[in-house]
Motif scaffolding. Structure first.
Motif, mmCIF file in Angstrom:
data_model
loop_
_atom_site.group_PDB
_atom_site.id
_atom_site.type_symbol
_atom_site.label_atom_id
_atom_site.label_comp_id
_atom_site.label_asym_id
_atom_site.label_seq_id
_atom_site.Cartn_x
_atom_site.Cartn_y
_atom_site.Cartn_z
ATOM 1 N N TRP A 70 6.027 34.695 26.538
ATOM 2 C CA TRP A 70 5.365 33.462 26.298
ATOM 3 C C TRP A 70 4.520 33.068 25.219
ATOM 4 O O TRP A 70 4.833 32.064 24.229
ATOM 5 C CB TRP A 70 4.852 32.776 27.512
ATOM 6 C CG TRP A 70 3.315 33.298 27.847
ATOM 7 C CD1 TRP A 70 3.243 34.411 28.745
ATOM 8 C CD2 TRP A 70 1.914 32.973 27.063
ATOM 9 N NE1 TRP A 70 1.827 34.508 28.620
ATOM 10 C CE2 TRP A 70 1.173 33.945 27.874
ATOM 11 C CE3 TRP A 70 1.785 32.012 26.229
ATOM 12 C CZ2 TRP A 70 -0.230 33.750 27.341
ATOM 13 C CZ3 TRP A 70 0.374 32.091 25.728
ATOM 14 C CH2 TRP A 70 -0.602 32.944 26.352
ATOM 15 N N LEU A 71 3.917 34.350 24.615
ATOM 16 C CA LEU A 71 2.982 34.075 23.846
ATOM 17 C C LEU A 71 3.771 34.363 22.363
ATOM 18 O O LEU A 71 3.429 33.564 21.361
ATOM 19 C CB LEU A 71 1.744 35.120 23.556
ATOM 20 C CG LEU A 71 0.769 35.075 22.430
ATOM 21 C CD1 LEU A 71 0.064 33.730 22.317
ATOM 22 C CD2 LEU A 71 -0.273 36.209 22.859
ATOM 23 N N GLU A 74 5.186 30.641 21.997
ATOM 24 C CA GLU A 74 4.417 29.835 21.445
ATOM 25 C C GLU A 74 4.123 30.073 19.857
ATOM 26 O O GLU A 74 4.172 29.179 19.174
ATOM 27 C CB GLU A 74 3.026 29.818 22.089
ATOM 28 C CG GLU A 74 3.248 29.478 23.601
ATOM 29 C CD GLU A 74 3.180 27.771 23.559
ATOM 30 O OE1 GLU A 74 2.776 27.246 22.587
ATOM 31 O OE2 GLU A 74 3.635 27.345 24.626
ATOM 32 N N THR A 75 4.057 31.494 19.684
ATOM 33 C CA THR A 75 3.671 31.704 18.152
ATOM 34 C C THR A 75 4.944 31.495 17.376
ATOM 35 O O THR A 75 4.759 30.851 16.313
ATOM 36 C CB THR A 75 3.318 33.247 18.134
ATOM 37 O OG1 THR A 75 2.154 33.606 19.001
ATOM 38 C CG2 THR A 75 2.896 33.702 16.774
ATOM 39 N N HIS A 78 4.545 27.870 16.605
ATOM 40 C CA HIS A 78 3.797 27.452 15.505
ATOM 41 C C HIS A 78 4.147 27.966 14.123
ATOM 42 O O HIS A 78 3.935 26.995 13.199
ATOM 43 C CB HIS A 78 2.495 28.519 16.055
ATOM 44 C CG HIS A 78 1.271 28.482 15.014
ATOM 45 N ND1 HIS A 78 0.569 27.159 14.740
ATOM 46 C CD2 HIS A 78 0.978 29.263 14.063
ATOM 47 C CE1 HIS A 78 -0.321 27.251 13.861
ATOM 48 N NE2 HIS A 78 -0.268 28.653 13.448
ATOM 49 N N VAL A 79 4.755 28.824 14.010
ATOM 50 C CA VAL A 79 5.226 29.434 12.647
ATOM 51 C C VAL A 79 6.568 28.641 12.275
ATOM 52 O O VAL A 79 6.498 28.171 11.066
ATOM 53 C CB VAL A 79 5.163 31.184 12.532
ATOM 54 C CG1 VAL A 79 5.926 31.394 11.216
ATOM 55 C CG2 VAL A 79 4.167 31.690 12.922
ATOM 56 N N GLY A 421 10.517 25.516 8.602
ATOM 57 C CA GLY A 421 10.496 26.085 7.090
ATOM 58 C C GLY A 421 9.408 25.236 6.772
ATOM 59 O O GLY A 421 8.115 25.475 7.059
ATOM 60 N N ALA A 424 7.212 23.400 9.169
ATOM 61 C CA ALA A 424 6.854 24.051 10.325
ATOM 62 C C ALA A 424 5.273 23.813 10.621
ATOM 63 O O ALA A 424 4.486 23.376 9.820
ATOM 64 C CB ALA A 424 6.820 25.672 9.974
ATOM 65 N N ASN A 425 5.243 23.735 12.021
ATOM 66 C CA ASN A 425 4.084 23.144 12.693
ATOM 67 C C ASN A 425 3.258 21.918 12.295
ATOM 68 O O ASN A 425 2.185 21.597 12.286
ATOM 69 C CB ASN A 425 2.832 24.310 12.758
ATOM 70 C CG ASN A 425 2.158 24.738 11.407
ATOM 71 O OD1 ASN A 425 1.805 23.677 10.642
ATOM 72 N ND2 ASN A 425 2.206 26.215 11.046
ATOM 73 N N LEU A 426 4.325 21.154 11.595
ATOM 74 C CA LEU A 426 3.947 19.858 11.520
ATOM 75 C C LEU A 426 5.064 18.912 12.297
ATOM 76 O O LEU A 426 6.094 19.318 12.227
ATOM 77 C CB LEU A 426 4.273 19.441 9.968
ATOM 78 C CG LEU A 426 3.005 19.388 8.741
ATOM 79 C CD1 LEU A 426 3.607 18.892 7.721
ATOM 80 C CD2 LEU A 426 1.992 18.550 9.172
ATOM 81 N N ARG A 464 -3.306 13.314 18.367
ATOM 82 C CA ARG A 464 -4.435 12.390 19.043
ATOM 83 C C ARG A 464 -3.912 11.214 19.836
ATOM 84 O O ARG A 464 -4.592 10.860 20.567
ATOM 85 C CB ARG A 464 -5.303 11.954 17.900
ATOM 86 C CG ARG A 464 -6.099 12.925 17.269
ATOM 87 C CD ARG A 464 -7.011 12.476 16.306
ATOM 88 N NE ARG A 464 -7.788 13.531 16.018
ATOM 89 C CZ ARG A 464 -7.501 14.743 15.450
ATOM 90 N NH1 ARG A 464 -6.689 15.121 15.558
ATOM 91 N NH2 ARG A 464 -8.834 15.550 15.229
ATOM 92 N N ARG A 469 3.573 16.522 27.092
ATOM 93 C CA ARG A 469 4.414 17.602 26.318
ATOM 94 C C ARG A 469 5.498 18.279 27.012
ATOM 95 O O ARG A 469 5.465 18.554 28.251
ATOM 96 C CB ARG A 469 3.407 18.605 25.815
ATOM 97 C CG ARG A 469 2.149 18.101 24.957
ATOM 98 C CD ARG A 469 1.334 19.364 24.773
ATOM 99 N NE ARG A 469 1.692 20.360 24.063
ATOM 100 C CZ ARG A 469 0.600 21.240 23.422
ATOM 101 N NH1 ARG A 469 -0.677 20.996 23.709
ATOM 102 N NH2 ARG A 469 0.929 22.208 22.838
#
Lengths: 529, 334
Positions: A70-71, A74-75, A78-79, A421, A424-426, A464, A469
């Motif tokens: 799972w980590l 998740e990572t 994120h990447v 790309g 990412a993470n936006l 915010r 989720r």
């Protein structure tokens, strides 16, 4: 591999196109032919068939890093890129002075293609051993090759420019040689350096020449209207039809062979003389052009049965002639090419036909024709300089596409998901909804249209104002209104809203509007043709 | 169960037994402040306590006459029955972990911290404790920092290449801590002079006044309008990028020094020419190592990737929980 990883880093770090071309040309000029061939293969956006999927790679990464799955997942979220996640997550144990010296071609053959021959357990051992043997940047590139495309932000044109410089051959010749299907071998790479030969591969298409979008009124900028050949801008798929050595090839712009998708066009091509290459558009056509949604029913199909052929008949509308009698005539002026094309097509029967010209004595007449576009089921009009050669790429000022203004609607942001790309993470992938009575019904997804500052601001807002989720997806408070532009609308049974929008994108963030100002589903359905 | 020794409130982390707050975000009677970054040191409280080496930096943040009392590292100060001492956190000059002891129970609130070497501040000291409050800014396993010397060498090479082409090198970094650490990492001789943006220069002078050796720098604001920056390195905060302030540099090459530059997507999106991975926050291996060294049974997390860290530690048998704080709201920190 190290040399190629270094090139990748340079290309990734450099922002100017000249610096990128310099780096590639320098690399091509020194590289061994076998490695050069693979480098061209990957840099020009080609990819190996994926042997190992992301699920298994994540599982292996978890196993060899000792981290829970799972980590790892998740990572990865994120990447935003699995190849990079693997490269960054593992410790580099390899001795910096004793790195694996094998060059790119041997890496591809021994560590990637060889995976085909072995079972899953052996694959695991090979792949994780490769991860250990490489440093971070080498590991990243290896993973990229293993999982698909390289995507380093160089266009085909830049690769062609670099090869032209390294080989001393003209860029159009290089461009032509890189089209179609070829094997990434040392011989192929060496052949790029040779002068043009008489029997270049018969199936090989020419690079498609592309038009630039025209903003504003052509009357202000383009000079006299009679300098321009005017055509409809069709809403189909661009295709190149090749007749050589008694055979026919049909290429799409994505450099895919699509003969099996459109067998009637291939059959009809036998009416054309040998050594002819035609550029045109494939359309669904039954007395007149049908909506793109109809054509879509045939796309992506390997086999097209008689039923579908009957239900969705197609045509190829030819608009340019690139080769006649084996001679490359792309340098001749468009007006002359068009005359030759018309003569060639004079006796040819459907489903092949010439794309008709639009006659306008003044720009205002062309504007009137363009205004008919939606009614005629075309996207707008094309303007091509009569004296223009058939070039490569998408230069400004030679061919223009003047599309009809898009349709728009105001919809409410409902879901957001992180991009990949550069994004990412936006949160950059958005789903929009419109009210239908008391409920909100999803109407479209859109990924583009906001600038970087707006994306960052919206990302901040999304984080915010998240309501729920679902994995990577967040639902947000339905209050932000966006103006979406789209090219067309069609009924759809696959969507809850009952409509499908074509090419939806964000036109503006309407911070001046509230959710009550959004268009309703009823209003949108009224747009259906 | 009795009340926890430290708990989150709407004004900040609060120790009821000693009646003081740690890094409060609203005015309180007694505040212990871990370091001088804006999200940790906020003005308006009646009395502040902080590590002595950071006092001049804190005065810039809280005002020259702020009621500020310095504590030397390791020296115990009593808040009623609660014994409090400050210990180096290795984050920036004067940054501190707060050790809080009451009734035989020890908590450590680490503030922001890192484990990598940094000549501009005292190195992190692991403190044995029962409960450890950690930041989680970079708490994902892809965040492992490359050696600072290697990154500094990359920066120097890049500067050298730019200088040879007559291009000004503009390196964006957080003005407090990161900028000074970068300065300290540069090798002499440098390819050209070093200039500082107006928000970086006074903080850098504070470092010098504290006895930290840093290379000679000039202020952009004091240079003549026609100054030749061709071979120069300019250190500026990210907010200066894209502003009219940048116009004075000819064809500047821009870089950003931050832990976020570890991710390619961030590097490309930020639109700088180069990204350099250098952070004043703890990375993933450093975080796990620290938890092991403190021997804490319970771990509470603040800002960043708290959810993942909490779950991971939970699976490894630690009691872990996120704490709601307002830290990490400063843009470009990292």
């Amino acid at each position: 591999m190290q040399a190629f990883a270094r090139l990748y880093r340079q290309l990734d770090e450099q922002r100017g196109t000249n610096a990128k071309v310099d780096a590639m040309a320098d690399f091509f000029a020194r590289v061994e032919p076998d490695d050069g061939a693979w480098a061209v293969y990957f840099l020009s956006g080609r990819r190996l068939k994926r042997l190992i999927g992301p699920v298994r790679l994540r599982e292996w990464l978890a196993r060899c890093s000792g981290l829970p799955e799972w980590l790892v997942e998740e990572t990865h979220q994120h990447v935003g890129d699995l190849a990079e996640t693997i490269a960054l997550m593992l410790e580099t144990t390899a001795d910096r002075d004793r790195h694996d010296p094998r060059p790119l071609a041997r890496w591809v053959e021994e560590e990637i293609l060889a995976l085909r021959e072995i079972d899953e357990h052996q694959q695991y051992q090979r792949v994780t051993a490769a991860w250990q043997a490489l440093d971070e940047s080498g590991r990243f590139v290896y993973n990229k090759l293993l999982t698909g495309a390289l995507r380093v932000g160089v266009s085909q044109t830049l690769v062609q420019r670099a090869l032209a410089r390294a080989t001393g051959q003209p860029q159009p010749v290089i461009a032509h040689r890189l089209m179609g299907q070829w094997q990434p071998s040392g011989d192929f790479f060496k052949s790029l350096f040779e002068a043009r030969s008489a029997d270049e591969d018969a199936s090989r298409p020419y690079p498609f020449f592309l038009a630039h979008p025209l903003e504003g009124d052509p009357a202000d900028t383009l000079g006299p209207v009679h300098d321009w050949q005017l055509e409809w801008k069709w809403d189909g798929i661009r295709a190149q039809l090749i007749r050589r050595q008694g055979q026919t090839w049909l290429w799409s712009r994505g450099e895919a062979l699509i003969a099996e998708t459109f067998p009637e066009i291939v059959e009809a091509a036998s009416q054309l003389p040998d050594d002819t290459v035609v550029d045109g558009e494939i359309l669904a056509w039954d007395e007149a052009v049908l909506p793109f949604a109809e054509l879509q029913r045939r796309l992506g199909r390997k086999r097209v049965g008689p039923k579908l052929r009957r239900e969705v008949p197609v045509r190829l509308l030819a608009y340019d002639l690139l080769e006649q009698g084996g001679e490359d005539i792309r340098e001749r002026p468009l007006g002359a090419r068009r005359q030759t094309l018309e003569a060639l097509m004079a006796d040819v029967q459907a489903p092949l036909m010439c794309s008709p010209l639009i006659h306008a004595r003044q720009w205002s007449e062309l504007a009137d024709r363009r205004a008919e576009a939606r009614e005629r089921r075309v996207e707008g009009v094309m303007l091509k300089r009569r004296d223009s050669a058939y070039g490569t790429g998408r230069p400004r000022g030679i061919w223009w596409k003047w599309k009809v203004a898009p349709l728009t609607l105001d919809a409410i942001l409902l879901y957001a998901q992180p991009g990949h790309g550069r994004r990412a993470n936006l949160y950059t992938d958005y789903s929009f909804a419109v009210p239908d009575g008391d409920t909100l019904v999803p109407i479209a997804k859109a990924y583009s249209g906001l600038d970087d500052a707006e994306i960052r601001r919206l990302d901040h807002w999304i984080r915010r104002h998240t309501r729920e989720r679902f994995g990577p997806v967040r639902s947000v408070e339905p209050v932000q209104v966006f103006e979406l532009a789209f090219e067309g609308i069609a009924p759809s049974s696959r969507h809850k809203s009952g409509v499908a929008l074509r090419f939806p994108r964000i036109k503006r963030w309407r911070e001046d509007l509230g959710p009550d100002d959004a268009d309703t589903l009823e209003q949108i359905r009224a747009l259906l043709p | 169960m009795s009340q926890p020794l430290i708990q989150p409130t709407d004004r900040g982390l609060y120790c009821a037994a000693g009646d003081f707050f740690i890094d409060p975000w609203r005015p309180v009677p007694q505040a212990v402040v871990t370091h001088a970054h804006a999200d940790h040191a906020r003005p308006g409280s009646d009395q502040y306590y902080a590590a002595s080496p950071g006092l001049s930096l804190l005065r810039r943040r809280l005002g020259q006459n702020a009621p500020l009392r310095g504590l030397d590292y390791g020296v115990v100060h009593s808040f009623g029955p609660v014994r409090v001492s400050l210990h180096p956190a290795g984050h920036i000059l004067g940054s501190a972990q707060v050790r809080v002891e009451h009734d035989g129970e020890v908590w450590v609130a680490s503030g922001d911290y890192k484990r990598d070497p940094d000549p501009t501040c005292a190195p992190f000291e692991p403190i044995a404790c029962d409960t450890f409050i950690t930041e989680a800014t970079f708490a994902l396993p892809v965040y492992r920092w490359p050696p600072v010397a290697a990154v500094a060498a990359e920066i120097q090479q890049w500067w050298h290449d730019n200088a040879r082409q007559g291009r000004t090198t503009v390196l964006f970094s957080y003005a407090l801590g990161k900028a000074q650490r970068l300065l300290a990492a540069l090798e002499q001789p440098t390819p050209g002079p070093i200039y500082l943006h107006g928000s970086v220069a006074p903080l850098t002078d504070d470092y010098r006044a504290a006895g930290i050796p840093l290379p000679t720098t000039r202020r952009v604001s004091e240079a003549p309008a026609d100054e030749d920056y061709a071979k120069a390195l300019v250190i500026a905060p990210p907010s200066a990028g894209g502003s009219t302030w940048m116009r004075r540099f000819r064809r500047p090459a821009t870089g950003f020094a931050s832990g976020w530059m570890r991710i390619r997507g961030n590097r490309r999106r930020r639109g700088y020419d180069r990204g350099f991975v250098i952070s004043d926050h703890v990375d993933w291996p450093g975080l796990l190592r620290t938890l092991a060294e403190t021997g804490a049974r319970r771990v509470l997390t603040t800002h960043g990737r708290a959810d993942e860290l909490v779950r991971y530690l939970g699976e490894r048998g630690l009691e872990a929980r996120p704490l709601a704080t307002l830290y990490g709201d400063v843009e470009d920190d990292g």
